[in-house]
Motif scaffolding. Structure first.
Motif, PDB file in Angstrom:
ATOM      1  N   TYR A  56       0.806  -1.321  -0.102  1.00  0.00           N
ATOM      2  CA  TYR A  56      -0.141  -0.093   0.087  1.00  0.00           C
ATOM      3  C   TYR A  56       0.973   1.253   0.045  1.00  0.00           C
ATOM      4  O   TYR A  56       2.066   1.412   0.519  1.00  0.00           O
ATOM      5  CB  TYR A  56      -0.834  -0.024   1.188  1.00  0.00           C
ATOM      6  N   VAL A  58       0.767   5.917  -0.427  1.00  0.00           N
ATOM      7  CA  VAL A  58       0.071   7.135  -0.581  1.00  0.00           C
ATOM      8  C   VAL A  58       0.762   8.004  -1.609  1.00  0.00           C
ATOM      9  O   VAL A  58       2.062   8.221  -1.592  1.00  0.00           O
ATOM     10  CB  VAL A  58       0.022   7.903   0.738  1.00  0.00           C
ATOM     11  N   THR A 108     -10.062   2.535   2.256  1.00  0.00           N
ATOM     12  CA  THR A 108      -9.152   3.714   2.830  1.00  0.00           C
ATOM     13  C   THR A 108      -8.678   3.478   4.289  1.00  0.00           C
ATOM     14  O   THR A 108      -7.273   3.585   4.331  1.00  0.00           O
ATOM     15  CB  THR A 108      -9.579   5.159   2.357  1.00  0.00           C
ATOM     16  N   ASP A 109      -9.485   3.338   5.099  1.00  0.00           N
ATOM     17  CA  ASP A 109      -9.152   3.248   6.444  1.00  0.00           C
ATOM     18  C   ASP A 109      -8.398   1.856   6.568  1.00  0.00           C
ATOM     19  O   ASP A 109      -7.156   2.120   7.288  1.00  0.00           O
ATOM     20  CB  ASP A 109     -10.275   2.982   7.312  1.00  0.00           C
ATOM     21  N   ALA A 111      -6.354   0.535   4.467  1.00  0.00           N
ATOM     22  CA  ALA A 111      -4.845   0.800   3.884  1.00  0.00           C
ATOM     23  C   ALA A 111      -4.078   1.939   4.663  1.00  0.00           C
ATOM     24  O   ALA A 111      -3.042   1.670   4.652  1.00  0.00           O
ATOM     25  CB  ALA A 111      -5.259   1.413   2.459  1.00  0.00           C
ATOM     26  N   THR A 112      -4.727   2.687   5.420  1.00  0.00           N
ATOM     27  CA  THR A 112      -4.148   3.567   6.124  1.00  0.00           C
ATOM     28  C   THR A 112      -3.639   3.189   7.300  1.00  0.00           C
ATOM     29  O   THR A 112      -2.448   3.123   7.631  1.00  0.00           O
ATOM     30  CB  THR A 112      -5.086   4.700   6.468  1.00  0.00           C
ATOM     31  N   ASP A 113      -4.638   2.139   7.830  1.00  0.00           N
ATOM     32  CA  ASP A 113      -3.912   1.323   9.075  1.00  0.00           C
ATOM     33  C   ASP A 113      -2.663   0.679   8.732  1.00  0.00           C
ATOM     34  O   ASP A 113      -1.866   0.354   9.358  1.00  0.00           O
ATOM     35  CB  ASP A 113      -5.003   0.347   9.438  1.00  0.00           C
ATOM     36  N   MET A 115      -0.532   0.973   6.336  1.00  0.00           N
ATOM     37  CA  MET A 115       0.598   1.952   6.191  1.00  0.00           C
ATOM     38  C   MET A 115       1.389   2.489   7.381  1.00  0.00           C
ATOM     39  O   MET A 115       2.565   2.289   7.672  1.00  0.00           O
ATOM     40  CB  MET A 115       0.224   3.229   5.564  1.00  0.00           C
ATOM     41  N   PHE A 116       0.500   2.702   8.413  1.00  0.00           N
ATOM     42  CA  PHE A 116       0.942   3.069   9.687  1.00  0.00           C
ATOM     43  C   PHE A 116       1.468   1.912  10.576  1.00  0.00           C
ATOM     44  O   PHE A 116       2.169   2.169  11.544  1.00  0.00           O
ATOM     45  CB  PHE A 116      -0.043   3.869  10.571  1.00  0.00           C
ATOM     46  N   GLN A 134      -4.656  12.768  -1.498  1.00  0.00           N
ATOM     47  CA  GLN A 134      -3.841  11.680  -0.825  1.00  0.00           C
ATOM     48  C   GLN A 134      -4.413  10.445  -1.010  1.00  0.00           C
ATOM     49  O   GLN A 134      -4.620   9.567  -0.041  1.00  0.00           O
ATOM     50  CB  GLN A 134      -3.731  12.023   0.734  1.00  0.00           C
ATOM     51  N   ARG A 136      -4.806   6.574  -1.838  1.00  0.00           N
ATOM     52  CA  ARG A 136      -4.085   5.214  -1.402  1.00  0.00           C
ATOM     53  C   ARG A 136      -4.091   4.476  -2.774  1.00  0.00           C
ATOM     54  O   ARG A 136      -5.206   4.318  -3.251  1.00  0.00           O
ATOM     55  CB  ARG A 136      -4.986   4.695  -0.439  1.00  0.00           C
TER      56      ARG A 136
END
Length: 154
Positions: A56, A58, A108-109, A111-113, A115-116, A134, A136
């Motif tokens: 993943y 951004v 999206t959430d 994918a963000t999780d 990444m973090f 931004q 993803r």
């Protein structure tokens, strides 16, 4: 995901197994994503997340234009690579190839999780150009390889 056929090309180093590749991708967090438009390649450093199945990213937009997003829209098969090098016997690298696509709003959430969980982020705040988007993206590897120096077999 299948291992690529290397034919008569000799592989350098020692092949990493799936568990080694997975661990390495989870600990790295940075690499190079290569996209293409017709016969022009575009590679750039990027933070990434790995969930065991997909990579993943951004792809930030500053202002009105984004070369990365333009290339992402025309790329059929993206290539991602990451590596570390301690010395000639202690190094590792992973290369993944596959289609890249924008992550849906519903994903999206997640994918963000991802990444973090393991991405390493650089500070990207240019003066005078705010981040305007931004999106993803996900690369679903169709093939993935990993190599390591013989020092990692000690």
């Amino acid at each position: 995901m299948e291992e690529p056929d290397t034919g008569d090309r000799p592989l350098r180093g020692v092949a990493m197994d799936e568990a080694e590749r997975d661990e390495f991708l989870r600990e790295r967090g940075i690499g190079v994503l290569s996209l293409a438009s017709e016969d022009v390649a575009y590679g750039f450093p990027i933070s990434f997340g790995w969930d065991g199945d997909a990579l993943y990213f951004v792809l930030l937009r500053f202002g009105e234009d984004s070369e990365k997003l333009d290339y992402a829209a025309t790329t059929e098969t993206a290539t991602f690579s990451t590596y570390n090098f301690d010395d000639e016997h202690h190094w590792r690298s992973v290369v993944a190839r596959g289609p890249i696509e924008e992550v849906s709003a519903e994903e999206t959430d997640d994918a963000t999780d991802t990444m973090f969980d393991n991405a390493q982020f650089a500070s990207l705040f240019p003066h005078g150009e705010p981040i305007t988007d931004q999106p993803r993206y996900r690369l679903d590897p169709e093939e993935i390889t990993g190599q390591k120096g013989q020092g990692y077999d000690d």
